[in-house]
Motif scaffolding. Sequence first.
Motif, PDB file in Angstrom:
ATOM      1  N   PRO A 270       0.820  -1.220   0.000  1.00 26.74           N
ATOM      2  CA  PRO A 270       0.000   0.000   0.000  1.00 26.74           C
ATOM      3  C   PRO A 270       0.850   1.265   0.000  1.00 26.74           C
ATOM      4  O   PRO A 270       0.318   2.376  -0.082  1.00 26.74           O
ATOM      5  CB  PRO A 270      -0.779  -0.118   1.313  1.00 26.74           C
ATOM      6  N   ARG A 271       2.146   1.126   0.101  1.00 24.43           N
ATOM      7  CA  ARG A 271       3.084   2.261   0.150  1.00 24.43           C
ATOM      8  C   ARG A 271       4.431   1.716  -0.297  1.00 24.43           C
ATOM      9  O   ARG A 271       4.608   0.502  -0.437  1.00 24.43           O
ATOM     10  CB  ARG A 271       3.193   2.782   1.587  1.00 24.43           C
ATOM     11  N   THR A 272       5.382   2.593  -0.526  1.00 26.68           N
ATOM     12  CA  THR A 272       6.745   2.125  -0.751  1.00 26.68           C
ATOM     13  C   THR A 272       7.153   1.374   0.512  1.00 26.68           C
ATOM     14  O   THR A 272       7.029   1.901   1.624  1.00 26.68           O
ATOM     15  CB  THR A 272       7.703   3.303  -1.003  1.00 26.68           C
ATOM     16  N   SER A 273       7.591   0.148   0.356  1.00 26.56           N
ATOM     17  CA  SER A 273       7.760  -0.734   1.514  1.00 26.56           C
ATOM     18  C   SER A 273       9.144  -1.365   1.526  1.00 26.56           C
ATOM     19  O   SER A 273       9.718  -1.638   0.470  1.00 26.56           O
ATOM     20  CB  SER A 273       6.721  -1.859   1.479  1.00 26.56           C
ATOM     21  N   ARG A 274       9.625  -1.599   2.730  1.00 27.09           N
ATOM     22  CA  ARG A 274      10.826  -2.431   2.866  1.00 27.09           C
ATOM     23  C   ARG A 274      10.389  -3.804   3.343  1.00 27.09           C
ATOM     24  O   ARG A 274       9.647  -3.945   4.306  1.00 27.09           O
ATOM     25  CB  ARG A 274      11.833  -1.791   3.820  1.00 27.09           C
ATOM     26  N   LEU A 275      10.846  -4.809   2.602  1.00 24.24           N
ATOM     27  CA  LEU A 275      10.444  -6.186   2.887  1.00 24.24           C
ATOM     28  C   LEU A 275      11.668  -7.007   3.272  1.00 24.24           C
ATOM     29  O   LEU A 275      12.740  -6.859   2.674  1.00 24.24           O
ATOM     30  CB  LEU A 275       9.792  -6.818   1.650  1.00 24.24           C
ATOM     31  N   ALA A 276      11.509  -7.855   4.257  1.00 21.28           N
ATOM     32  CA  ALA A 276      12.594  -8.755   4.668  1.00 21.28           C
ATOM     33  C   ALA A 276      12.157 -10.191   4.442  1.00 21.28           C
ATOM     34  O   ALA A 276      11.078 -10.593   4.883  1.00 21.28           O
ATOM     35  CB  ALA A 276      12.930  -8.538   6.138  1.00 21.28           C
ATOM     36  N   THR A 277      12.982 -10.952   3.741  1.00 18.49           N
ATOM     37  CA  THR A 277      12.689 -12.357   3.492  1.00 18.49           C
ATOM     38  C   THR A 277      13.473 -13.203   4.489  1.00 18.49           C
ATOM     39  O   THR A 277      14.684 -13.060   4.618  1.00 18.49           O
ATOM     40  CB  THR A 277      13.064 -12.728   2.043  1.00 18.49           C
ATOM     41  N   VAL A 278      12.758 -14.055   5.200  1.00 19.42           N
ATOM     42  CA  VAL A 278      13.328 -14.847   6.290  1.00 19.42           C
ATOM     43  C   VAL A 278      13.316 -16.325   5.901  1.00 19.42           C
ATOM     44  O   VAL A 278      12.364 -16.813   5.282  1.00 19.42           O
ATOM     45  CB  VAL A 278      12.529 -14.601   7.590  1.00 19.42           C
ATOM     46  N   ALA A 279      14.374 -17.024   6.299  1.00 22.51           N
ATOM     47  CA  ALA A 279      14.612 -18.400   5.853  1.00 22.51           C
ATOM     48  C   ALA A 279      13.842 -19.435   6.671  1.00 22.51           C
ATOM     49  O   ALA A 279      14.414 -20.397   7.198  1.00 22.51           O
ATOM     50  CB  ALA A 279      16.108 -18.694   5.917  1.00 22.51           C
ATOM     51  N   VAL A 280      12.540 -19.260   6.755  1.00 20.01           N
ATOM     52  CA  VAL A 280      11.653 -20.196   7.456  1.00 20.01           C
ATOM     53  C   VAL A 280      10.380 -20.294   6.629  1.00 20.01           C
ATOM     54  O   VAL A 280       9.937 -19.293   6.054  1.00 20.01           O
ATOM     55  CB  VAL A 280      11.318 -19.667   8.875  1.00 20.01           C
ATOM     56  N   ASP A 312      10.010 -22.506   2.209  1.00 20.47           N
ATOM     57  CA  ASP A 312      11.265 -22.235   2.916  1.00 20.47           C
ATOM     58  C   ASP A 312      11.426 -20.772   3.286  1.00 20.47           C
ATOM     59  O   ASP A 312      12.464 -20.397   3.818  1.00 20.47           O
ATOM     60  CB  ASP A 312      12.455 -22.635   2.025  1.00 20.47           C
ATOM     61  N   LEU A 313      10.448 -19.950   2.977  1.00 23.29           N
ATOM     62  CA  LEU A 313      10.608 -18.505   3.118  1.00 23.29           C
ATOM     63  C   LEU A 313       9.315 -17.848   3.591  1.00 23.29           C
ATOM     64  O   LEU A 313       8.222 -18.254   3.205  1.00 23.29           O
ATOM     65  CB  LEU A 313      10.998 -17.890   1.754  1.00 23.29           C
ATOM     66  N   ILE A 314       9.491 -16.804   4.409  1.00 18.72           N
ATOM     67  CA  ILE A 314       8.398 -15.885   4.703  1.00 18.72           C
ATOM     68  C   ILE A 314       8.905 -14.466   4.504  1.00 18.72           C
ATOM     69  O   ILE A 314      10.102 -14.210   4.610  1.00 18.72           O
ATOM     70  CB  ILE A 314       7.846 -16.001   6.152  1.00 18.72           C
ATOM     71  N   THR A 315       7.990 -13.554   4.228  1.00 18.22           N
ATOM     72  CA  THR A 315       8.345 -12.164   3.991  1.00 18.22           C
ATOM     73  C   THR A 315       7.627 -11.280   4.999  1.00 18.22           C
ATOM     74  O   THR A 315       6.414 -11.406   5.196  1.00 18.22           O
ATOM     75  CB  THR A 315       7.955 -11.770   2.554  1.00 18.22           C
ATOM     76  N   PHE A 316       8.389 -10.417   5.671  1.00 18.60           N
ATOM     77  CA  PHE A 316       7.836  -9.466   6.627  1.00 18.60           C
ATOM     78  C   PHE A 316       7.921  -8.055   6.067  1.00 18.60           C
ATOM     79  O   PHE A 316       8.898  -7.705   5.392  1.00 18.60           O
ATOM     80  CB  PHE A 316       8.617  -9.513   7.955  1.00 18.60           C
ATOM     81  N   ASP A 317       6.932  -7.244   6.378  1.00 16.24           N
ATOM     82  CA  ASP A 317       6.999  -5.815   6.076  1.00 16.24           C
ATOM     83  C   ASP A 317       7.748  -5.138   7.224  1.00 16.24           C
ATOM     84  O   ASP A 317       7.240  -5.055   8.347  1.00 16.24           O
ATOM     85  CB  ASP A 317       5.586  -5.249   5.946  1.00 16.24           C
ATOM     86  N   ILE A 318       8.962  -4.656   6.931  1.00 14.00           N
ATOM     87  CA  ILE A 318       9.783  -4.037   7.989  1.00 14.00           C
ATOM     88  C   ILE A 318       9.931  -2.535   7.759  1.00 14.00           C
ATOM     89  O   ILE A 318      10.884  -1.916   8.241  1.00 14.00           O
ATOM     90  CB  ILE A 318      11.180  -4.689   8.082  1.00 14.00           C
ATOM     91  N   THR A 319       8.972  -1.957   7.039  1.00 12.68           N
ATOM     92  CA  THR A 319       9.052  -0.530   6.723  1.00 12.68           C
ATOM     93  C   THR A 319       9.202   0.322   7.986  1.00 12.68           C
ATOM     94  O   THR A 319       9.877   1.366   7.966  1.00 12.68           O
ATOM     95  CB  THR A 319       7.785  -0.097   5.947  1.00 12.68           C
ATOM     96  N   ASP A 320       8.585  -0.119   9.085  1.00 10.75           N
ATOM     97  CA  ASP A 320       8.609   0.678  10.312  1.00 10.75           C
ATOM     98  C   ASP A 320       9.895   0.522  11.123  1.00 10.75           C
ATOM     99  O   ASP A 320      10.059   1.176  12.159  1.00 10.75           O
ATOM    100  CB  ASP A 320       7.411   0.302  11.205  1.00 10.75           C
ATOM    101  N   ILE A 321      10.782  -0.331  10.680  1.00  7.79           N
ATOM    102  CA  ILE A 321      12.056  -0.513  11.390  1.00  7.79           C
ATOM    103  C   ILE A 321      13.109   0.389  10.741  1.00  7.79           C
ATOM    104  O   ILE A 321      13.295   0.330   9.526  1.00  7.79           O
ATOM    105  CB  ILE A 321      12.542  -1.980  11.291  1.00  7.79           C
ATOM    106  N   PRO A 322      13.781   1.231  11.531  1.00 11.72           N
ATOM    107  CA  PRO A 322      14.824   2.084  10.948  1.00 11.72           C
ATOM    108  C   PRO A 322      15.866   1.251  10.193  1.00 11.72           C
ATOM    109  O   PRO A 322      16.248   0.168  10.655  1.00 11.72           O
ATOM    110  CB  PRO A 322      15.453   2.755  12.176  1.00 11.72           C
ATOM    111  N   GLU A 323      16.316   1.791   9.055  1.00 10.88           N
ATOM    112  CA  GLU A 323      17.183   1.012   8.163  1.00 10.88           C
ATOM    113  C   GLU A 323      18.436   0.488   8.849  1.00 10.88           C
ATOM    114  O   GLU A 323      18.891  -0.624   8.573  1.00 10.88           O
ATOM    115  CB  GLU A 323      17.595   1.880   6.960  1.00 10.88           C
ATOM    116  N   HIS A 324      19.016   1.318   9.745  1.00 14.97           N
ATOM    117  CA  HIS A 324      20.295   0.910  10.341  1.00 14.97           C
ATOM    118  C   HIS A 324      20.118  -0.203  11.373  1.00 14.97           C
ATOM    119  O   HIS A 324      21.084  -0.789  11.844  1.00 14.97           O
ATOM    120  CB  HIS A 324      20.978   2.123  10.986  1.00 14.97           C
ATOM    121  N   GLU A 325      18.882  -0.523  11.721  1.00 13.90           N
ATOM    122  CA  GLU A 325      18.662  -1.534  12.762  1.00 13.90           C
ATOM    123  C   GLU A 325      18.522  -2.951  12.226  1.00 13.90           C
ATOM    124  O   GLU A 325      18.372  -3.894  13.004  1.00 13.90           O
ATOM    125  CB  GLU A 325      17.390  -1.188  13.572  1.00 13.90           C
ATOM    126  N   VAL A 326      18.579  -3.098  10.920  1.00 20.54           N
ATOM    127  CA  VAL A 326      18.310  -4.430  10.368  1.00 20.54           C
ATOM    128  C   VAL A 326      19.106  -4.641   9.070  1.00 20.54           C
ATOM    129  O   VAL A 326      19.168  -3.750   8.218  1.00 20.54           O
ATOM    130  CB  VAL A 326      16.781  -4.614  10.178  1.00 20.54           C
TER     131      VAL A 326
END
Lengths: 371, 371
Positions: A270-280, A312-326
């Motif tokens: 719904p917005r420009t988003s940062r997504l993290a793909t996790v190995a589970v 083998d993968l899930i994707t989280f929306d991490i837009t709310d996490i500051p970039e330097h923290e992840v």
Amino acid sequence: MDDANRAGAHLTVDLNALAANYAFLKSQLADDTVCAAVVKADAYGLGLEPVALRLAHSGCNSFFVALIDEAISLRSLLTEHNQKADIFLLNGVENGSESEIHQFGITPVLNSLAEIERWSSYAKQNGGCKAVLHLDTGMSRLGLDSRELNIFSDKPELADGIDITYLMSHLACADDRTATKNKKQRDLFNQYRNRLGIKKASLANSAGILLGAKYHYDLVRPGAGIYGIQPIINEINSLSQVVNLKGKILQIRTVDTGETVGYGATYQTPRTSRLATVAVGYGDGYFRTLGNRGFGYIGKTRVPVVGRVSMDLITFDITDIPEHEVTPGTMVELIGPHYSADNLAADAGTIGYEVLTGLGARYSRNYIGSL
Amino acid sequence: MDDANRAGAHLTVDLNALAANYAFLKSQLADDTVCAAVVKADAYGLGLEPVALRLAHSGCNSFFVALIDEAISLRSLLTEHNQKADIFLLNGVENGSESEIHQFGITPVLNSLAEIERWSSYAKQNGGCKAVLHLDTGMSRLGLDSRELNIFSDKPELADGIDITYLMSHLACADDRTATKNKKQRDLFNQYRNRLGIKKASLANSAGILLGAKYHYDLVRPGAGIYGIQPIINEINSLSQVVNLKGKILQIRTVDTGETVGYGATYQTPRTSRLATVAVGYGDGYFRTLGNRGFGYIGKTRVPVVGRVSMDLITFDITDIPEHEVTPGTMVELIGPHYSADNLAADAGTIGYEVLTGLGARYSRNYIGSL
């Protein structure tokens, strides 16, 4: 790379928490009530060996399992560590299993007239055969039904040679303190006890313990509570969390508004988003129903699962996490202090028990606390 | 008792059906298209060793896995059996994994600029480093996104030292022949290929193979289809069933009208009923969502799951089965010719893939056909 780094996720089982839960449940009981532990299904997925040994070292000397293979494994394990214990086999005496049950010093739960007759026949020839007699009071699953009970009550000699150490039954609705079925089952159980004249008895699972002393009898059989699963719904869970699961971020990407995520394109950003793909993934027992419904935590911030869960993968929306923290390599809490196995289960549409027994084989496993 | 008799259920994997499925998928391809096999998650829960060896003996010489541990296990297994093959690692080159990937002759899939730089840096020092370059065209999961692709396109020297053997991408909606996203992804993939000037390519999973030759390129990566899972929804499945699961009846009881069954008393018998309790539960990966929804088969007769699925037990209504046809010890078909993994999955609200990867550790396992 060591094993933990190679794995996509780290599962930690806190044996101290497990022992504390066992101690808490035992503290609810009268001094002469036996507090057994249910360790079927590989100790609810957490590992039979570490769980059973820690419980044995915490004073637990009675264990329940479902399958004869589980009983034999447990006996071998305990013997190897110089531990004695009663091992109760819930699934009973199948045809052909008598000598193994006897040889490994297992106490079967007798669920039917056929099992009583089978075990009696073996007992009369071999001696030294204990058993628990299971009466069904409302599960319609295992145990003598009222018809069988009538027959047995008229012909108690069917059990000749068997030392019946406990009568048992199982509660269907103990997780609901308001269910009238609890008292109904207890009343029926008491009626059966009086009729058979066998005094020692066992009725309660973890939830049954928390229903109060009238449900305790002489032996209780907690499972869920030992593993930190909330026994009674809509109440505060006084038990300690035993399981912690962290999944590793493989990749982080920024995607534009309107991009789709995962199989079936079920999520659209719904917005420009940062997504993290996790190995589970669901191949690890992270249920597919958690797609677009589950959550993880990075630090104290909740991050939603977006799109479907892959194998083998899930994707989280991490837009709310500051970039330097992840970064790739950051671990996301999948089960832990902010999000218990019960929380995950609720979002997946199931119960904490299934989350635990589903925990996957690919996780690196680590145990906190001594055996 | 032997192992099979002690277990509550028997899982049979038909390696001949598996090989037939592989041959069928390969027959859809041009002669020079490589038909790899995806064997991640313990070969979709069916056992890496028997599955990979049978496929290798059927002419498969390219395998895909998700985790480095899986790649190393597979390499060891193949080497032990004098089999050579390309092993592709989908989860890419994590920091610190470079030397193991190289040592075991694994071809990583590079999913990000960071992975390209990492592998290039290693390759320039050590030589002999192949890779597959993964471009995201609509999964938003793994692979270079358009931003990263722009950077790489301007600076191809980022991959210096790496022999990029294939470009790859992954289809999000290939299981739906009508989805417009399939062609969109293919068009974008072609555009990226032209831009990078790398010709050899891979796009299709099992479903992608069935979408037709335009999706095949130089290498395909079927998983589901090999294991008999229906690749495309709402079509006839031309693949052979690989999995058969039978659960053992522990006890049969007759209950009056109005009795309740299982936890939460969610099922009430509408008539005098005969119930069979089977030694399988969600602790074996028989999903809890199948309570009051799933089915089994005794012979050709369908029997419904009644009540909730327990950890180690399920209960079927067998009133419609003549009494003489069923006793404790009778095996109920849980997955088989009358009720495929896909059928079970549909009733559980999931997909066949999750049914397979969830198959439990307590089943006795038996393989039909040579390795």
